[in-house]
Design an enzyme around this catalytic site. Sequence first.
Site, PDB file in Angstrom:
ATOM      1  N   GLY A   1       0.828  -1.217   0.000  1.00  0.00           N
ATOM      2  CA  GLY A   1       0.000   0.000   0.000  1.00  0.00           C
ATOM      3  C   GLY A   1       0.854   1.255   0.000  1.00  0.00           C
TER       4      GLY A   1
ATOM      5  N   GLN B   1      -2.048   7.174   0.831  1.00  0.00           N
ATOM      6  CA  GLN B   1      -1.719   8.291   1.727  1.00  0.00           C
ATOM      7  C   GLN B   1      -0.723   7.852   2.805  1.00  0.00           C
ATOM      8  OE1 GLN B   1      -4.283  11.387   4.280  1.00  0.00           O
ATOM      9  NE2 GLN B   1      -4.386   9.349   5.165  1.00  0.00           N
TER      10      GLN B   1
ATOM     11  N   SER C   1      -8.993  -0.372  11.817  1.00  0.00           N
ATOM     12  CA  SER C   1      -9.707   0.898  11.647  1.00  0.00           C
ATOM     13  C   SER C   1     -10.774   1.127  12.716  1.00  0.00           C
ATOM     14  CB  SER C   1     -10.380   0.881  10.272  1.00  0.00           C
ATOM     15  OG  SER C   1     -11.317   1.917  10.163  1.00  0.00           O
TER      16      SER C   1
ATOM     17  N   GLU D   1     -13.505   2.208  12.048  1.00  0.00           N
ATOM     18  CA  GLU D   1     -14.770   1.768  11.442  1.00  0.00           C
ATOM     19  C   GLU D   1     -15.234   0.441  12.030  1.00  0.00           C
ATOM     20  OE1 GLU D   1     -16.963   2.990   8.742  1.00  0.00           O
ATOM     21  OE2 GLU D   1     -16.079   4.761   9.632  1.00  0.00           O
TER      22      GLU D   1
ATOM     23  N   TYR E   1     -16.712  -2.776   4.305  1.00  0.00           N
ATOM     24  CA  TYR E   1     -15.323  -2.407   4.614  1.00  0.00           C
ATOM     25  C   TYR E   1     -14.995  -2.767   6.070  1.00  0.00           C
ATOM     26  CZ  TYR E   1     -11.433   0.660   5.996  1.00  0.00           C
ATOM     27  OH  TYR E   1     -10.248   1.146   6.513  1.00  0.00           O
TER      28      TYR E   1
ATOM     29  N   LYS F   1     -12.313  -5.393   7.671  1.00  0.00           N
ATOM     30  CA  LYS F   1     -11.254  -4.976   8.608  1.00  0.00           C
ATOM     31  C   LYS F   1     -11.322  -5.784   9.904  1.00  0.00           C
ATOM     32  CE  LYS F   1      -8.712  -1.693   6.756  1.00  0.00           C
ATOM     33  NZ  LYS F   1      -7.294  -1.903   6.463  1.00  0.00           N
TER      34      LYS F   1
ATOM     35  N   ARG G   1      -4.342  12.982   1.192  1.00  0.00           N
ATOM     36  CA  ARG G   1      -5.580  12.207   1.310  1.00  0.00           C
ATOM     37  C   ARG G   1      -6.246  12.046  -0.055  1.00  0.00           C
ATOM     38  NH1 ARG G   1      -8.413   8.339   3.964  1.00  0.00           N
ATOM     39  NH2 ARG G   1      -9.732   9.161   5.623  1.00  0.00           N
TER      40      ARG G   1
HETATM   41  P1  NAP Z   1      -5.395   4.628   0.585  1.00  0.00           P
HETATM   42  O1  NAP Z   1      -4.847   5.997   0.344  1.00  0.00           O
HETATM   43  O2  NAP Z   1      -6.688   4.244  -0.018  1.00  0.00           O
HETATM   44  O3  NAP Z   1      -4.262   3.581   0.105  1.00  0.00           O
HETATM   45  C1  NAP Z   1      -4.545   2.219  -0.063  1.00  0.00           C
HETATM   46  C2  NAP Z   1      -3.344   1.559  -0.703  1.00  0.00           C
HETATM   47  O4  NAP Z   1      -3.643   0.167  -0.912  1.00  0.00           O
HETATM   48  C3  NAP Z   1      -2.960   2.133  -2.086  1.00  0.00           C
HETATM   49  O5  NAP Z   1      -1.551   2.139  -2.176  1.00  0.00           O
HETATM   50  C4  NAP Z   1      -3.529   1.102  -3.034  1.00  0.00           C
HETATM   51  O6  NAP Z   1      -2.907   1.057  -4.290  1.00  0.00           O
HETATM   52  C5  NAP Z   1      -3.223  -0.170  -2.247  1.00  0.00           C
HETATM   53  N1  NAP Z   1      -3.952  -1.344  -2.714  1.00  0.00           N
HETATM   54  C6  NAP Z   1      -5.278  -1.440  -2.968  1.00  0.00           C
HETATM   55  N2  NAP Z   1      -5.577  -2.684  -3.397  1.00  0.00           N
HETATM   56  C7  NAP Z   1      -4.407  -3.385  -3.409  1.00  0.00           C
HETATM   57  C8  NAP Z   1      -4.078  -4.713  -3.751  1.00  0.00           C
HETATM   58  N3  NAP Z   1      -5.001  -5.580  -4.170  1.00  0.00           N
HETATM   59  N4  NAP Z   1      -2.781  -5.116  -3.637  1.00  0.00           N
HETATM   60  C9  NAP Z   1      -1.835  -4.234  -3.233  1.00  0.00           C
HETATM   61  N5  NAP Z   1      -2.103  -2.954  -2.902  1.00  0.00           N
HETATM   62  C10 NAP Z   1      -3.375  -2.536  -2.985  1.00  0.00           C
HETATM   63  O7  NAP Z   1      -5.520   4.364   2.148  1.00  0.00           O
HETATM   64  P2  NAP Z   1      -4.831   5.143   3.376  1.00  0.00           P
HETATM   65  O8  NAP Z   1      -5.722   6.245   3.792  1.00  0.00           O
HETATM   66  O9  NAP Z   1      -3.410   5.368   3.078  1.00  0.00           O
HETATM   67  O10 NAP Z   1      -4.961   4.047   4.522  1.00  0.00           O
HETATM   68  C11 NAP Z   1      -3.948   3.059   4.698  1.00  0.00           C
HETATM   69  C12 NAP Z   1      -4.552   1.853   5.403  1.00  0.00           C
HETATM   70  O11 NAP Z   1      -5.081   2.234   6.650  1.00  0.00           O
HETATM   71  C13 NAP Z   1      -5.702   1.190   4.659  1.00  0.00           C
HETATM   72  O12 NAP Z   1      -5.645  -0.174   4.947  1.00  0.00           O
HETATM   73  C14 NAP Z   1      -6.937   1.792   5.301  1.00  0.00           C
HETATM   74  O13 NAP Z   1      -8.035   0.917   5.176  1.00  0.00           O
HETATM   75  C15 NAP Z   1      -6.462   1.917   6.729  1.00  0.00           C
HETATM   76  N6  NAP Z   1      -7.060   2.975   7.535  1.00  0.00           N
HETATM   77  C16 NAP Z   1      -7.071   4.260   7.048  1.00  0.00           C
HETATM   78  C17 NAP Z   1      -7.570   5.267   7.844  1.00  0.00           C
HETATM   79  C18 NAP Z   1      -7.573   6.698   7.368  1.00  0.00           C
HETATM   80  O14 NAP Z   1      -8.276   7.516   7.986  1.00  0.00           O
HETATM   81  N7  NAP Z   1      -6.774   7.041   6.350  1.00  0.00           N
HETATM   82  C19 NAP Z   1      -8.052   4.977   9.134  1.00  0.00           C
HETATM   83  C20 NAP Z   1      -7.995   3.658   9.578  1.00  0.00           C
HETATM   84  C21 NAP Z   1      -7.477   2.679   8.785  1.00  0.00           C
HETATM   85  P3  NAP Z   1      -3.368   2.037  -5.502  1.00  0.00           P
HETATM   86  O15 NAP Z   1      -2.631   3.312  -5.293  1.00  0.00           O
HETATM   87  O16 NAP Z   1      -2.923   1.277  -6.704  1.00  0.00           O
HETATM   88  O17 NAP Z   1      -4.854   2.199  -5.412  1.00  0.00           O
HETATM   89  O1  F7E Z   2     -16.481   9.931   5.439  1.00  0.00           O
HETATM   90  C1  F7E Z   2     -19.669  11.730   5.527  1.00  0.00           C
HETATM   91  C2  F7E Z   2     -19.713  10.216   5.493  1.00  0.00           C
HETATM   92  O2  F7E Z   2     -15.364   8.856   3.484  1.00  0.00           O
HETATM   93  C3  F7E Z   2     -16.550  10.609   6.676  1.00  0.00           C
HETATM   94  C4  F7E Z   2     -11.512   5.879   5.646  1.00  0.00           C
HETATM   95  O3  F7E Z   2     -10.178   6.301   5.651  1.00  0.00           O
HETATM   96  O4  F7E Z   2     -11.842   6.629   7.910  1.00  0.00           O
HETATM   97  C5  F7E Z   2     -12.317   6.765   6.583  1.00  0.00           C
HETATM   98  O5  F7E Z   2     -13.680   6.359   6.496  1.00  0.00           O
HETATM   99  C6  F7E Z   2     -17.986  11.011   6.969  1.00  0.00           C
HETATM  100  C7  F7E Z   2     -19.011   9.899   6.806  1.00  0.00           C
HETATM  101  O6  F7E Z   2     -14.378   8.643   5.820  1.00  0.00           O
HETATM  102  C8  F7E Z   2     -19.626  12.935   2.117  1.00  0.00           C
HETATM  103  O7  F7E Z   2     -21.058   9.753   5.413  1.00  0.00           O
HETATM  104  C9  F7E Z   2     -20.737  13.348   3.930  1.00  0.00           C
HETATM  105  O8  F7E Z   2     -19.915   9.982   7.870  1.00  0.00           O
HETATM  106  O9  F7E Z   2     -14.229  10.784   4.671  1.00  0.00           O
HETATM  107  P1  F7E Z   2     -15.065   9.584   4.753  1.00  0.00           P
HETATM  108  P2  F7E Z   2     -14.911   7.382   6.642  1.00  0.00           P
HETATM  109  O10 F7E Z   2     -16.069   6.741   6.006  1.00  0.00           O
HETATM  110  O11 F7E Z   2     -15.050   7.815   8.046  1.00  0.00           O
HETATM  111  C10 F7E Z   2     -11.898   5.301   8.451  1.00  0.00           C
HETATM  112  C11 F7E Z   2     -11.334   5.325   9.848  1.00  0.00           C
HETATM  113  C12 F7E Z   2     -11.299   4.288   7.560  1.00  0.00           C
HETATM  114  O12 F7E Z   2     -10.770   3.275   8.015  1.00  0.00           O
HETATM  115  C13 F7E Z   2     -11.578   4.422   6.098  1.00  0.00           C
HETATM  116  O13 F7E Z   2     -10.623   3.685   5.329  1.00  0.00           O
HETATM  117  O14 F7E Z   2     -18.360  12.012   6.024  1.00  0.00           O
HETATM  118  N1  F7E Z   2     -19.829  12.378   4.228  1.00  0.00           N
HETATM  119  N2  F7E Z   2     -20.639  13.696   2.653  1.00  0.00           N
HETATM  120  C14 F7E Z   2     -19.128  12.111   3.128  1.00  0.00           C
HETATM  121  N3  F7E Z   2     -18.110  11.246   2.899  1.00  0.00           N
HETATM  122  C15 F7E Z   2     -17.576  11.197   1.649  1.00  0.00           C
HETATM  123  N4  F7E Z   2     -16.541  10.366   1.404  1.00  0.00           N
HETATM  124  N5  F7E Z   2     -18.052  11.992   0.642  1.00  0.00           N
HETATM  125  C16 F7E Z   2     -19.080  12.881   0.820  1.00  0.00           C
HETATM  126  O15 F7E Z   2     -19.486  13.573  -0.103  1.00  0.00           O
END
Ligand code: NAP
Ligand code: F7E
Length: 361
Positions: free
Chosen positions: A8, A12, A127, A129, A157, A161, A192
């Site tokens: 990954g 981000q 996560s 979530e 999702y 997780k 992001r």
């Molecule tokens: P992200 O920006 O969506 O990055 C996901 C990464 O996974 C990308 O590099 C993507 O590659 C790669 N990927 C997707 N499918 C794959 C596959 N089949 N094989 C290998 N690589 C693959 O996510 P992030 O925000 O950096 O988050 C990193 C991790 O933390 C994720 O697991 C996410 O679910 C988890 N997480 C995120 C948050 C948050 O708020 N950001 C919070 C809690 C947990 P491509 O670039 O090719 O798409």
């Molecule tokens: O939504 C509301 C939506 O998509 C946040 C991922 O990184 O964090 C992320 O998941 C909130 C939700 O993040 C729009 O309904 C309103 O209540 O930015 P989000 P997420 O769903 O919280 C967790 C921890 C992860 O693990 C995930 O990978 O915002 N919302 N209007 C919207 N959300 C989106 N995306 N777009 C809208 O237009």
Amino acid sequence: MKNAIIFGVTGQDGSHLADLLLEKNYKVIGVQRRSSNPSSQRINHLSNNGNFSLVEGDITDSHSVLNVFRGIDHVDEIYNLAAQSHVATSFKQPGLTWDITGKGCMNILQVMVEEGMFGARFYQASSSEMFGSSYSVSRDGVKYQDEDTKFLPQSPYAISKCAAHYAVRLFRQAYDLHASAGILFNHEGPRRGDNFVTKKITNWVVDFVVWLRDNLLAIEDLIYDTDYIYGKTLTQKFPKLKLGNLDAYRDWGYAGDYVNAMWLMLQQEQPDDYVICTGKTYTIREFLDGAFNYVNINNWSNFVSLDQSLYRPAEVEYLRGNCDKAKNKLGWEPKYNLDMLISLMIDSGLNDKLQNYARHI
Ligand code: NAP
Ligand code: F7E
């Protein structure tokens, strides 16, 4: 010199983690999946770093994971940040989400065991979530989630997780793997993805400010209909910001802070699970207040329209973490609050736009 593999790396967090590990003098091998045109924009700045390399691989294919590991002499740390990470998308593509976000983690763990990689340490990106609609309540009546709060996932999702999280726990117990899971609350920043709510809002604000500037318009000059904002002569037109549910609460931190917690988890003698968060919670409305206030607009209601198609079949209404365990055991604390995060995202967006201007002059 330590070796680390990041699944990954193009995401981000993967890009921030690569920066951090390279600063710490690691050799970093990033795993990038094949695509018709590789999405490397977040790691382009590392292309000339001699300690950074990329290999092709896909975690949905255990043969591919095996090939990645067999191609590397020695591995100290393995970070699994790969996922289909968009919650709304997971309702439309649940099978794909399961294969990547759930089964993908199991593939890595199983290959580690079969290849006898017991000396390597493993990190799983769990996560907040996973808590879904569940929370604990403190003595003074505050709702929060920590490592003891039960999981009640509300999306494909989150279910994926949870499966990965339980796999980490099982492989830790069954095979004595040094496998840890960080239960990270939402974390954001300039890198992001554009379709997450914070980036969607800050991108819109940046584009809107630039549009006003380019058209020599002030807020007093604007006219509104349901979907568009017009300049006073009606010749200039800008689409409103379309959003879904504005009432959910999120605990938003900065991604650059959170990758440090991932690394700290793998430096501990014993593997464990840790909640990583800021401990503060805000609604999407409050995020909008902050983002518009930052560019001196104190009422965003004319600029935002609600779009029913952006509401999810099930929502996570309230997230507010408690990271006392990480503070006490890892010595980790977040450095960014919400205002700092908003200013970082908007300033970085404006800088990018202005640099693009400079290039075109
Ligand atoms: P992200 O920006 O969506 O990055 C996901 C990464 O996974 C990308 O590099 C993507 O590659 C790669 N990927 C997707 N499918 C794959 C596959 N089949 N094989 C290998 N690589 C693959 O996510 P992030 O925000 O950096 O988050 C990193 C991790 O933390 C994720 O697991 C996410 O679910 C988890 N997480 C995120 C948050 C948050 O708020 N950001 C919070 C809690 C947990 P491509 O670039 O090719 O798409
Ligand atoms: O939504 C509301 C939506 O998509 C946040 C991922 O990184 O964090 C992320 O998941 C909130 C939700 O993040 C729009 O309904 C309103 O209540 O930015 P989000 P997420 O769903 O919280 C967790 C921890 C992860 O693990 C995930 O990978 O915002 N919302 N209007 C919207 N959300 C989106 N995306 N777009 C809208 O237009």
